[in-house]
Write a protein that holds these residues in place. Structure first.
Motif, PDB file in Angstrom:
ATOM      1  N   PRO A 181       0.800  -1.235   0.000  1.00 45.32           N
ATOM      2  CA  PRO A 181       0.000   0.000   0.000  1.00 45.32           C
ATOM      3  C   PRO A 181       0.835   1.289   0.000  1.00 45.32           C
ATOM      4  CG  PRO A 181      -0.864  -1.554   1.605  1.00 45.32           C
ATOM      5  CD  PRO A 181       0.398  -2.150   1.076  1.00 45.32           C
ATOM      6  N   LEU A 182       1.991   1.291   0.646  1.00 48.34           N
ATOM      7  CA  LEU A 182       2.821   2.496   0.624  1.00 48.34           C
ATOM      8  C   LEU A 182       3.258   2.812  -0.800  1.00 48.34           C
ATOM      9  CD1 LEU A 182       4.385   4.807   1.930  1.00 48.34           C
ATOM     10  CD2 LEU A 182       6.259   3.182   2.338  1.00 48.34           C
ATOM     11  N   LEU A 183       3.672   1.784  -1.526  1.00 43.80           N
ATOM     12  CA  LEU A 183       4.124   2.017  -2.891  1.00 43.80           C
ATOM     13  C   LEU A 183       2.975   2.391  -3.814  1.00 43.80           C
ATOM     14  CD1 LEU A 183       6.873  -0.676  -3.023  1.00 43.80           C
ATOM     15  CD2 LEU A 183       7.188   1.777  -3.225  1.00 43.80           C
ATOM     16  N   VAL A 184       1.794   1.852  -3.572  1.00 45.26           N
ATOM     17  CA  VAL A 184       0.621   2.276  -4.348  1.00 45.26           C
ATOM     18  C   VAL A 184       0.446   3.786  -4.195  1.00 45.26           C
ATOM     19  CG1 VAL A 184      -1.901   2.140  -4.521  1.00 45.26           C
ATOM     20  CG2 VAL A 184      -0.556   0.047  -4.235  1.00 45.26           C
ATOM     21  N   THR A 185       0.502   4.260  -2.973  1.00 43.58           N
ATOM     22  CA  THR A 185       0.315   5.680  -2.679  1.00 43.58           C
ATOM     23  C   THR A 185       1.436   6.521  -3.271  1.00 43.58           C
ATOM     24  OG1 THR A 185      -0.873   5.129  -0.661  1.00 43.58           O
ATOM     25  CG2 THR A 185       0.017   7.352  -0.819  1.00 43.58           C
ATOM     26  N   LEU A 186       2.675   6.084  -3.108  1.00 41.93           N
ATOM     27  CA  LEU A 186       3.804   6.846  -3.630  1.00 41.93           C
ATOM     28  C   LEU A 186       3.774   6.924  -5.153  1.00 41.93           C
ATOM     29  CD1 LEU A 186       6.672   5.595  -1.288  1.00 41.93           C
ATOM     30  CD2 LEU A 186       5.400   7.754  -1.160  1.00 41.93           C
ATOM     31  N   LYS A 187       3.451   5.822  -5.803  1.00 38.47           N
ATOM     32  CA  LYS A 187       3.399   5.818  -7.270  1.00 38.47           C
ATOM     33  C   LYS A 187       2.276   6.715  -7.781  1.00 38.47           C
ATOM     34  CE  LYS A 187       3.248   1.311  -7.873  1.00 38.47           C
ATOM     35  NZ  LYS A 187       3.280  -0.008  -8.537  1.00 38.47           N
ATOM     36  N   GLU A 188       1.191   6.772  -7.058  1.00 37.78           N
ATOM     37  CA  GLU A 188       0.085   7.654  -7.439  1.00 37.78           C
ATOM     38  C   GLU A 188       0.477   9.123  -7.253  1.00 37.78           C
ATOM     39  OE1 GLU A 188      -3.964   8.703  -5.230  1.00 37.78           O
ATOM     40  OE2 GLU A 188      -3.971   6.674  -6.046  1.00 37.78           O
ATOM     41  N   ALA A 189       1.152   9.410  -6.171  1.00 34.70           N
ATOM     42  CA  ALA A 189       1.533  10.786  -5.859  1.00 34.70           C
ATOM     43  C   ALA A 189       2.669  11.296  -6.749  1.00 34.70           C
ATOM     44  CB  ALA A 189       1.951  10.889  -4.395  1.00 34.70           C
ATOM     45  N   ALA A 190       3.557  10.397  -7.171  1.00 31.26           N
ATOM     46  CA  ALA A 190       4.719  10.794  -7.962  1.00 31.26           C
ATOM     47  C   ALA A 190       4.927   9.793  -9.093  1.00 31.26           C
ATOM     48  CB  ALA A 190       5.949  10.877  -7.069  1.00 31.26           C
ATOM     49  N   PRO A 191       4.110   9.905 -10.152  1.00 27.21           N
ATOM     50  CA  PRO A 191       4.270   8.978 -11.270  1.00 27.21           C
ATOM     51  C   PRO A 191       5.628   9.176 -11.948  1.00 27.21           C
ATOM     52  CG  PRO A 191       2.531  10.579 -11.735  1.00 27.21           C
ATOM     53  CD  PRO A 191       3.036  10.854 -10.360  1.00 27.21           C
ATOM     54  N   GLY A 192       6.038   8.143 -12.643  1.00 24.03           N
ATOM     55  CA  GLY A 192       7.315   8.193 -13.339  1.00 24.03           C
ATOM     56  C   GLY A 192       7.208   8.872 -14.685  1.00 24.03           C
ATOM     57  N   PHE A 193       8.145   8.569 -15.534  1.00 28.19           N
ATOM     58  CA  PHE A 193       8.262   9.148 -16.870  1.00 28.19           C
ATOM     59  C   PHE A 193       6.957   9.014 -17.642  1.00 28.19           C
ATOM     60  CE2 PHE A 193       9.844   8.969 -21.324  1.00 28.19           C
ATOM     61  CZ  PHE A 193      10.376  10.246 -21.377  1.00 28.19           C
ATOM     62  N   LEU A 194       6.495  10.108 -18.201  1.00 28.93           N
ATOM     63  CA  LEU A 194       5.256  10.165 -18.978  1.00 28.93           C
ATOM     64  C   LEU A 194       4.050   9.652 -18.201  1.00 28.93           C
ATOM     65  CD1 LEU A 194       6.577   9.052 -22.499  1.00 28.93           C
ATOM     66  CD2 LEU A 194       6.165  11.373 -21.682  1.00 28.93           C
ATOM     67  N   GLY A 195       4.067   9.833 -16.885  1.00 26.32           N
ATOM     68  CA  GLY A 195       2.925   9.463 -16.065  1.00 26.32           C
ATOM     69  C   GLY A 195       2.844   7.995 -15.695  1.00 26.32           C
ATOM     70  N   ALA A 196       3.867   7.222 -16.037  1.00 26.33           N
ATOM     71  CA  ALA A 196       3.856   5.788 -15.714  1.00 26.33           C
ATOM     72  C   ALA A 196       3.808   5.588 -14.209  1.00 26.33           C
ATOM     73  CB  ALA A 196       5.089   5.109 -16.290  1.00 26.33           C
ATOM     74  N   ARG A 197       2.991   4.656 -13.776  1.00 27.65           N
ATOM     75  CA  ARG A 197       2.861   4.377 -12.344  1.00 27.65           C
ATOM     76  C   ARG A 197       3.807   3.253 -11.904  1.00 27.65           C
ATOM     77  NH1 ARG A 197       0.077   8.592 -11.287  1.00 27.65           N
ATOM     78  NH2 ARG A 197      -2.114   8.717 -11.761  1.00 27.65           N
ATOM     79  N   ASP A 198       3.909   2.195 -12.699  1.00 33.96           N
ATOM     80  CA  ASP A 198       4.719   1.058 -12.277  1.00 33.96           C
ATOM     81  C   ASP A 198       6.192   1.420 -12.162  1.00 33.96           C
ATOM     82  OD1 ASP A 198       2.584  -0.637 -12.063  1.00 33.96           O
ATOM     83  OD2 ASP A 198       2.985  -1.724 -13.920  1.00 33.96           O
TER      84      ASP A 198
END
Length: 167
Positions: free
Chosen positions: A109-126
């Motif tokens: 769950p922490l990583l779900v939240t972090l990925k949502e808050a700070a997406p990667g390159f071109l909005g990628a979540r994974d």
């Protein structure tokens, strides 16, 4: 840098050596979360992460490693051995959690939240690979994501800014 409204401070992290970290206890600290793997080609970053831990711990920075075996089986260590291997091979003294999933339906769950808050390159979540880093400002007002290839030393300036925010 993005903001998040999800309260990460309701979560806890189970440590590899037993016990847990209640993130509510770190609300006033900058926290650097890193997904790690001992057999990854980027594993030399452990030394840089440890340098950040040693340099900024007394000022409030908390570095936490989240081992994951999701990328090419590069974390073969068990929860019981990962801390010892990281200390022996890389001098790591910052806490490591039990292994977590960083992508997919069982993502921590922490990583779900972090990925949502700070997406990667071109909005990628994974997460694309091991050693993706997230710097959480005190109160989680800002969360910044760094690529796996970003060396720990390259984020010192942001760590200093996050520490200033905690003063």
């Amino acid at each position: 840098m993005n903001t998040t409204k999800t309260d990460i401070y309701q979560l806890s992290l189970d440590l590899a050596q037993g016990g847990s970290i209640n993130l509510a206890d770190l609300r006033n600290n900058p926290v650097l979360i890193v997904n790690t793997a001992t057999r990854c080609g980027l594993a030399p970053q452990f030394e840089g992460l440890e340098e950040l831990h040693q340099e900024f711990f007394a000022r409030g920075l908390r570095v936490i490693g989240l081992p994951s075996n999701q990328f090419a089986d590069q974390e073969p260590e068990t929860d019981e051995t990962v801390t010892q291997v990281c200390k022996l091979n890389h001098g790591v003294t910052f806490p490591l959690t039990k292994k977590v999933l960083v992508n997919g339906p069982q993502t921590h769950p922490l990583l779900v939240t972090l990925k949502e808050a700070a997406p990667g390159f071109l909005g990628a979540r994974d997460l694309k690979w091991n050693f993706t880093k997230f710097l959480i400002w005190p109160g989680a007002h800002k969360i910044k994501r760094y690529a796996p290839t970003t060396k720990p030393q390259a984020i010192r300036k942001d760590i200093r800014r996050a520490l200033e925010a905690s003063s």
